[in-house]
Design a protein around this motif. Structure first.
Motif, short mmCIF file in Angstrom:
data_model
loop_
_atom_site.label_atom_id
_atom_site.label_comp_id
_atom_site.label_asym_id
_atom_site.label_seq_id
_atom_site.Cartn_x
_atom_site.Cartn_y
_atom_site.Cartn_z
N VAL A 95 0.72 -1.37 0.11
CA VAL A 95 0.20 0.01 -0.18
C VAL A 95 0.73 1.28 -0.05
CG1 VAL A 95 -1.91 -1.14 1.32
CG2 VAL A 95 -0.11 0.26 2.53
N LYS A 96 2.24 1.23 0.02
CA LYS A 96 3.15 2.40 0.05
C LYS A 96 2.75 3.29 -1.14
CE LYS A 96 6.70 0.71 3.00
NZ LYS A 96 8.14 0.23 2.83
N GLY A 97 2.64 4.59 -0.99
CA GLY A 97 2.51 5.42 -2.47
C GLY A 97 1.07 5.50 -2.55
N ARG A 98 0.10 4.64 -2.01
CA ARG A 98 -1.35 4.62 -2.28
C ARG A 98 -2.25 5.06 -1.22
NH1 ARG A 98 -4.01 0.35 -3.91
NH2 ARG A 98 -2.74 -1.02 -2.68
N PHE A 99 -1.61 4.80 0.25
CA PHE A 99 -2.23 4.71 1.40
C PHE A 99 -1.59 5.85 2.22
CE2 PHE A 99 -4.92 0.42 1.67
CZ PHE A 99 -5.21 0.85 0.23
N THR A 100 -2.25 6.68 2.96
CA THR A 100 -1.64 7.67 3.67
C THR A 100 -2.35 7.71 5.08
OG1 THR A 100 -1.11 8.92 1.86
CG2 THR A 100 -1.10 9.95 4.23
N ILE A 101 -1.70 7.35 6.31
CA ILE A 101 -2.43 7.66 7.49
C ILE A 101 -1.92 8.64 8.15
CG2 ILE A 101 -0.41 6.32 8.62
CD1 ILE A 101 -2.27 4.63 10.50
N SER A 102 -3.10 9.17 9.06
CA SER A 102 -2.56 10.54 9.61
C SER A 102 -3.64 10.38 11.04
CB SER A 102 -2.99 11.63 8.81
OG SER A 102 -4.31 11.58 8.37
N ARG A 103 -3.13 11.21 11.95
CA ARG A 103 -4.04 11.41 13.13
C ARG A 103 -4.24 12.93 13.49
NH1 ARG A 103 -1.30 7.81 17.51
NH2 ARG A 103 -2.82 8.55 18.83
N ASP A 104 -5.64 13.03 14.03
CA ASP A 104 -5.75 14.28 14.62
C ASP A 104 -5.84 14.12 16.08
OD1 ASP A 104 -7.33 16.48 15.58
OD2 ASP A 104 -8.26 16.90 13.66
N ASN A 105 -5.24 14.58 16.87
CA ASN A 105 -4.85 14.10 18.33
C ASN A 105 -5.99 15.16 19.02
OD1 ASN A 105 -3.07 12.20 18.07
ND2 ASN A 105 -1.53 13.62 17.77
N VAL A 106 -6.34 16.07 18.53
CA VAL A 106 -7.52 16.86 19.22
C VAL A 106 -8.82 16.28 19.01
CG1 VAL A 106 -8.50 19.12 19.52
CG2 VAL A 106 -5.96 19.14 18.73
N GLN A 107 -9.27 15.84 17.75
CA GLN A 107 -10.43 15.19 17.64
C GLN A 107 -10.36 13.82 17.96
OE1 GLN A 107 -13.08 16.80 16.59
NE2 GLN A 107 -12.09 18.47 16.44
N LYS A 108 -9.17 13.26 18.20
CA LYS A 108 -8.98 11.81 18.35
C LYS A 108 -9.58 11.01 17.24
CE LYS A 108 -9.67 12.43 23.29
NZ LYS A 108 -10.27 12.16 24.60
N ILE A 109 -9.08 11.23 16.00
CA ILE A 109 -9.40 10.66 15.06
C ILE A 109 -8.12 10.19 14.18
CG2 ILE A 109 -10.67 10.53 12.74
CD1 ILE A 109 -12.55 12.55 14.06
N VAL A 110 -8.37 9.15 13.79
CA VAL A 110 -7.16 8.33 12.83
C VAL A 110 -7.55 8.00 11.66
CG1 VAL A 110 -5.44 6.69 12.38
CG2 VAL A 110 -5.64 7.56 14.81
N THR A 111 -6.87 8.47 10.48
CA THR A 111 -7.72 8.57 9.15
C THR A 111 -6.69 7.92 8.16
OG1 THR A 111 -8.67 10.72 9.16
CG2 THR A 111 -8.26 9.89 7.13
N LEU A 112 -7.38 6.86 7.41
CA LEU A 112 -6.73 6.28 6.34
C LEU A 112 -7.04 6.71 4.93
CD1 LEU A 112 -4.43 3.95 6.01
CD2 LEU A 112 -6.25 2.28 5.74
N GLN A 113 -6.40 7.46 4.53
CA GLN A 113 -6.71 7.94 3.01
C GLN A 113 -6.22 6.56 1.89
OE1 GLN A 113 -8.51 10.43 1.87
NE2 GLN A 113 -8.09 9.54 -0.15
N MET A 114 -7.11 6.23 1.13
CA MET A 114 -6.68 5.02 0.22
C MET A 114 -6.94 5.64 -1.07
SD MET A 114 -8.30 1.94 2.34
CE MET A 114 -10.03 2.26 1.86
#
Length: 123
Positions: A63-82
């Protein structure tokens, strides 16, 4: 302590989806969060993971180069952009939180799990 995954769906190959993992019930500061997926009849496999506050990130090679993980520590949300989804990405996706801040690839290292969200990619 809850993790709620959302954002799955059915798309065509080449399309994008964004999965979100909302954490609640406790602070997940200093805890790594990972995304895993499971194919029918198979064990869960690591997709991507991120430490707090986000300095350490790991991806499965496919998934490298296609998926991106990120986190919003204020909203407590972790996102996986695919992006650039492929039919072989079709699976049930789970988010999970570790008791440590190490981004492990092993499902056994994660203590809290959300419910799965289905991702279906048709070619």
């Amino acid at each position: 302590v809850q993790l709620q995954a959302s954002g799955g769906g059915s798309v065509q190959a080449g399309s994008s989806l964004r999965l979100s993992c909302k954490t609640s019930g406790r602070s997940f500061s200093n805890n790594a969060v990972g995304w895993f997926r499971q194919f029918p009849g198979k064990e869960r496999e690591f997709v991507a993971g991120i430490s707090w506050p986000g300095r350490s990130i790991r991806y499965q090679d496919s998934v490298k180069g296609r998926f991106t993980i990120s986190r919003d520590n204020v909203q407590k949300i972790v996102t996986l952009q695919m992006d650039l989804l492929k039919s072989e990405d079709t699976a049930v996706y789970y988010c999970a939180a570790s008791l440590s801040n190490y981004v492990s690839r092993q499902p056994d290292e994660y203590y809290y799990w959300g419910q799965g969200t289905q991702v279906t990619v048709s070619s």
